[in-house]
Enzyme design. Structure first.
Site, PDB file in Angstrom:
ATOM      1  N   TYR A 173       2.609 -26.110 -14.702  1.00 35.09           N
ATOM      2  CA  TYR A 173       2.082 -25.391 -15.783  1.00 35.09           C
ATOM      3  C   TYR A 173       1.698 -26.231 -16.884  1.00 35.09           C
ATOM      4  O   TYR A 173       0.686 -25.802 -17.406  1.00 35.09           O
ATOM      5  CB  TYR A 173       3.248 -24.350 -16.100  1.00 35.09           C
ATOM      6  CG  TYR A 173       2.704 -23.287 -17.280  1.00 35.09           C
ATOM      7  CD1 TYR A 173       2.006 -22.302 -16.690  1.00 35.09           C
ATOM      8  CD2 TYR A 173       3.028 -23.290 -18.582  1.00 35.09           C
ATOM      9  CE1 TYR A 173       1.587 -21.277 -17.505  1.00 35.09           C
ATOM     10  CE2 TYR A 173       2.732 -22.352 -19.203  1.00 35.09           C
ATOM     11  CZ  TYR A 173       1.830 -21.389 -18.764  1.00 35.09           C
ATOM     12  OH  TYR A 173       1.448 -20.174 -19.888  1.00 35.09           O
ATOM     13  N   LYS A 226      -2.266 -26.333 -18.348  1.00 38.83           N
ATOM     14  CA  LYS A 226      -2.731 -25.643 -19.444  1.00 38.83           C
ATOM     15  C   LYS A 226      -3.163 -26.899 -20.492  1.00 38.83           C
ATOM     16  O   LYS A 226      -4.212 -26.580 -21.310  1.00 38.83           O
ATOM     17  CB  LYS A 226      -1.300 -24.832 -19.942  1.00 38.83           C
ATOM     18  CG  LYS A 226      -1.126 -23.770 -19.367  1.00 38.83           C
ATOM     19  CD  LYS A 226      -2.277 -22.763 -19.477  1.00 38.83           C
ATOM     20  CE  LYS A 226      -1.885 -21.337 -18.957  1.00 38.83           C
ATOM     21  NZ  LYS A 226      -2.929 -19.997 -18.716  1.00 38.83           N
TER      22      LYS A 226
END
Length: 263
Positions: free
Chosen positions: A146, A150
């Site tokens: 993640y 991002k």
């Protein structure tokens, strides 16, 4: 009169749904896109004729191009909110989970952004807001793929902003902090975890989907026409609070001019 369209990906749930609702209140017609058809259809039932739902897979080029081509006008606003989480220790995360997070969160943002930007360029521009995370600004343990995905969204935003400024397209990024919504529901279901995390936020509360939506729509507005290539953390001061969490003896809080060595 030309209608003002806002494309919102990930509009079928969580923060994406709230962004779509907020944009509708400001007079946008909403192109609500999500791989979850039921979610955007439910949103359309709520918002009425101003919302056009469509099942769109953000990593399928044909799906994205078909969705953009179906719009009667070039969008004035694109919000790339579609995303998934794949948490876990890096030593254990599967290659499939790693690649899926990068594909949806980063490649999806690239593909939708590029396709919509081409349409925006034909009418002199528009605004694009990518949704990243504070996890993309600062590393956190067990964030799996993640954080990397991002972080990629943040750098992609800067790249898009520089390349597309001459086309009249502004591109900015919102990095939510500890938000009590959507993908974080499982985290805040534990009352003690909720208390401890909230206590680390200088403003003393968790964020809401509305906090994110308000920021997105500010960046899309006429009040932000000289802002592009920026990453705005909406986190209650969390990222700036590292030193505030460190122990500090009271004796140094009243240092005077004779104690410069303690500065």
């Amino acid at each position: 009169m030309t209608e003002k369209w806002a494309v919102v990906t990930g509009a079928g749930n969580g923060i994406g749904t709230v962004i779509a609702r907020s944009a509708a209140k400001l007079g946008y017609r909403i192109a609500a896109w999500d791989v979850n058809a039921a979610g955007v259809e439910e949103l359309a039932a709520e918002l009425g004729d101003i919302c056009v739902p469509r099942q769109v897979d953000v990593v399928d080029e044909a799906s994205v191009e078909g969705a953009v081509a179906s719009l009667p006008d070039a969008p004035a606003l694109l919000v790339n909110s579609a995303g998934i989480v794949r948490f876990g220790p890096l030593l254990d995360v599967s290659l499939a989970d790693w690649e899926q997070a990068l594909r949806v969160n980063l490649t999806g943002t690239f593909l939708v952004g590029r396709t919509v930007a081409r349409r925006m360029a034909t009418v002199g521009g528009g605004a694009i807001i990518n949704i990243a995370s504070v996890n993309g600004v600062a590393a956190a343990p067990n964030a799996g793929a993640y954080s990397a995905s991002k972080a990629g969204v943040i750098r992609l935003t800067e790249h898009q902003a520089m390349e597309w400024a001459s086309l009249g397209i502004r591109v900015n990024c919102v990095a939510p902090g500890l938000i009590d919504a959507g993908m974080s529901d499982a985290i805040y279901a534990d009352p003690e975890v909720r208390r401890l995390r909230q206590a680390r936020v200088p403003l003393g509360r968790l964020g809401s989907s509305e906090d994110i939506a308000d920021t997105v729509l500010f960046l899309a507005s006429e009040k932000a026409t000289y802002i592009t290539g920026q990453v705005l953390a909406v986190d209650g001061g969390l990222l700036k609070s590292t030193l505030a969490s460190l122990p500090r003896p009271k004796s140094v809080d009243s240092v005077g001019p004779d104690d410069d060595s303690l500065a």
